[in-house]
Design a protein around this motif. Sequence first.
Motif, short mmCIF file in Angstrom:
data_model
loop_
_atom_site.label_atom_id
_atom_site.label_comp_id
_atom_site.label_asym_id
_atom_site.label_seq_id
_atom_site.Cartn_x
_atom_site.Cartn_y
_atom_site.Cartn_z
N PRO A 765 58.68 8.48 -6.96
CA PRO A 765 58.88 9.26 -5.73
C PRO A 765 57.59 9.41 -4.94
CG PRO A 765 59.92 10.33 -7.61
CD PRO A 765 59.09 9.21 -8.17
N GLY A 766 57.74 9.36 -3.61
CA GLY A 766 56.61 9.53 -2.73
C GLY A 766 56.49 8.38 -1.75
N PRO A 767 55.54 8.47 -0.81
CA PRO A 767 55.35 7.39 0.15
C PRO A 767 54.79 6.15 -0.54
CG PRO A 767 53.64 9.06 0.39
CD PRO A 767 54.62 9.60 -0.59
N LEU A 768 55.21 4.98 -0.04
CA LEU A 768 54.79 3.73 -0.67
C LEU A 768 54.45 2.72 0.41
CD1 LEU A 768 54.44 1.91 -3.17
CD2 LEU A 768 56.89 1.36 -2.99
N LYS A 769 53.26 2.14 0.29
CA LYS A 769 52.84 1.05 1.17
C LYS A 769 52.96 -0.26 0.40
CE LYS A 769 48.86 -0.82 3.68
NZ LYS A 769 47.42 -0.65 3.99
N ILE A 770 53.65 -1.22 0.98
CA ILE A 770 53.85 -2.52 0.35
C ILE A 770 53.17 -3.58 1.21
CG2 ILE A 770 55.55 -4.23 -0.41
CD1 ILE A 770 57.54 -1.92 -0.76
N SER A 771 52.33 -4.40 0.60
CA SER A 771 51.63 -5.46 1.33
C SER A 771 51.87 -6.78 0.63
CB SER A 771 50.13 -5.18 1.40
OG SER A 771 49.88 -3.91 1.97
N CYS A 772 51.88 -7.84 1.46
CA CYS A 772 52.05 -9.19 0.93
C CYS A 772 51.05 -10.10 1.63
CB CYS A 772 53.48 -9.69 1.13
SG CYS A 772 53.79 -11.34 0.46
N ALA A 773 50.21 -10.79 0.84
CA ALA A 773 49.22 -11.72 1.39
C ALA A 773 49.47 -13.11 0.83
CB ALA A 773 47.81 -11.24 1.06
N ASP A 774 49.27 -14.14 1.67
CA ASP A 774 49.45 -15.50 1.17
C ASP A 774 48.10 -16.10 0.79
OD1 ASP A 774 48.21 -16.28 3.52
OD2 ASP A 774 50.08 -16.85 4.53
#
Length: 789
Positions: A765-774
């Motif tokens: 639970p809580g805010p979540l930042k998702i990142s994707c780098a190639d």
Amino acid sequence: MSRSILGNVRIITKRIWQLHVTKVLLVASGLFLAIDFLFPVNVNVPYATLITARDGTILHAFLSRDDKWRMYTELTEITPTLREAILFKEDKYFRYHFGFNPVAMLRAAGRNMLSGRRTSGASTITMQTVRLLEPRERTYWNKTLELFRAVQLEIHFSKDEILQLYLNLIPYGSNIEGLKSASLLYFGKPPKVLSLAEITTLTIIPNRPSSLRLGSKNGLIVQERNRWLNRFRRSKLFDEAAIDDALNEPLNAYRRPAPQQAPHLARRLRTDNPTSPIVQSTLQPALQATAERLVQNYANRIRAYNIHNSAVLVVDNQTREVVAYVGSTDFGNTFDGGQVDGVRAIRSPGSALKPLLYGLAFDAGLITPKTKLNDVLTNFSGYEPDNYDRRFNGSVTAEFALANSLNIPAVFLLKEIGTPTLVSALQKSGFSTIKKQAKELGLSMILGGCGVSLEEMTRLYVGMASGGEVRSLRSVVPKTSDEPATKLLQEKGFRILSPEAAYLITNTLSQITRPDLPNNFDNSYHLPRIAWKTGTSYGRRDAWSIGYNQRYTIGVWVGNFSGVGVAELSGANTATPLLFQLFNALDYNSPRGWFRKPAQNLSMRLICPETGDVPGEFCTKPVTDYCIMGVSRYRRCQHLKAVFTNVAGTLSYCPHCKPDSGAIRRAYPNLAPEIAAFYKSKHIPFESVPPHNPACERVFGQGGTAPLITSLNDGSDYFINPKQPADLELGCQTASDVQTVFWYLNDKLYRKASATESVFFRPRPGPLKISCADDKGRYSDLRVMIRNE
């Protein structure tokens, strides 16, 4: 001297008398006018409402407000034969008296006094009309009042109008009043085509409506009719030959049902015109009968699939007149909702709005017919539409996407144009429910997530057939004859599409192969060419098929008014066969040509078939495509990109690591991430850029497309069950030159994976930042909120 005085006295006396008479006449006239003003004669009779076709044929009749079959007889329906017969029998001096006949009154009074009883009447047609308007007991006072009312009628109305009113009120027994009612209900024809024998029959019955009852006492009626025909002969009222024919004519009179065609439109027009005794619709009887027959026959065939209702609207494109209107399969079927008007019912349009969307995209310069659009699984901020057949086609042209009603390209175009643009166009086109739903509509509206009616949809397609200008449809003929069709066509409409965009839509929709055409060209040569589009709503509750050519636009809806979905229901397989039957029957061997291409702003240009853009450096086989001058975007094709590789083609170089010699410039497909992912998922081989030179130390900053995160959805809330935690999936789409991606959760590396690999994680639970780098240093990120249920 005395004679002179006497003469003067006589002159003075005469003048005094004249002044007295004049004064009396003035006072009497003033008194009459005052009474006439205070107590006007009421001729507002509640008539039965008649709905007629374009040619005047009666389609539907309704009882009057007081439950009478009292049909309005128009002046043109009072033929000379009818006029002469009724005046000879009822009032020979009708044209000459002023409401009453004093000679006839004196003669009748004398006969009645001599006989001691009433043996002769002196009522004129005007007096009889008053009696029919205001029935009263037969007393001397009421007779005096009747005379007054008769004079009132003569003052305010012409002789023809009084005769017309009389013919509208004469009784024929039961609840039938008026000659026109008797003509239609007993002879099945309007008054203007009655024979002399039939006219004579209808003139003798009002005096004895109970003893001379049509249908049950025809033998007695024939005797009485022939007696009057012989009187006509003796008076030389008609030709001998005409009277002989009338004497020998059999009496084929019986009670017939009132006309009941086009019941849905008839009720609609009656509601819209409550005070009009005759409403002339624009329907054409032959077309209406054909449409009703075809709908009924088709309904009998599809009933086995638990499909019970259909609706059809046929519009003449030249005049915008509704020429056929079928609201349901069977109006009398109350079990299946036959009285529901399917033309006005609010239903989901499925894909039937897509032509307008593509037309708006043409006018916005976003696409041309051969512009390539991606038909692959796409996530539109949490909305993931699917195609009707649950299959994807990869990269397709815009005209292919429209002709085959592909969903993902349509949603993509709506996202590019903006939902408010489409909603605004539909609002101005008269879509009332969409106007109410405007604030709630999103991308799903192009796939049927809104409410429309068959009438609104057909009007929209009439607009496309009219070069992009939508105007109101006409179902009633104007009452004034000084408003010709050419004037009606000048009515201002709303332009939703340019003529060029409308032509491109028509050209695309007319290229769809008709499934009903035979293989033999000779058998299909006379069939009408049409542009058509289908639609199927979510849950298979509504099937649409709407088509048009230069002559007609026909809208077809098939389904169940109850809203029950049927697995076999679809626009292409259920509604389209009926559409083709209607066009083949109504417009077979039509001499009209096809729509002409707008000569001003629509032209041809060379484009690359891979993208639909203007040919670029690597485009070697250009083709032609339409474009709207000054509107269609001018963009160089970049379906291939230049890459430097080693001689073997196993390594690629960026500008920072490119060697001074030995590097070869090659062209590689420049695929969008979603297309590259589609090819990989379908195992479709494509040439990809070789891995970047591993010795290069400056991989960051290279151009290209960053990874597109397809799961999760940016800005969304996700609810988890703390007692039964479940994993969430991470997915992305990358450019064709990417081999590896890196997933970060709240800026911490979570996992390294291949570009096509699905990654799962267990959220907290809580805010979540998702990142994707190639592996080229390009990245994208999003933010979501994880909540406990």
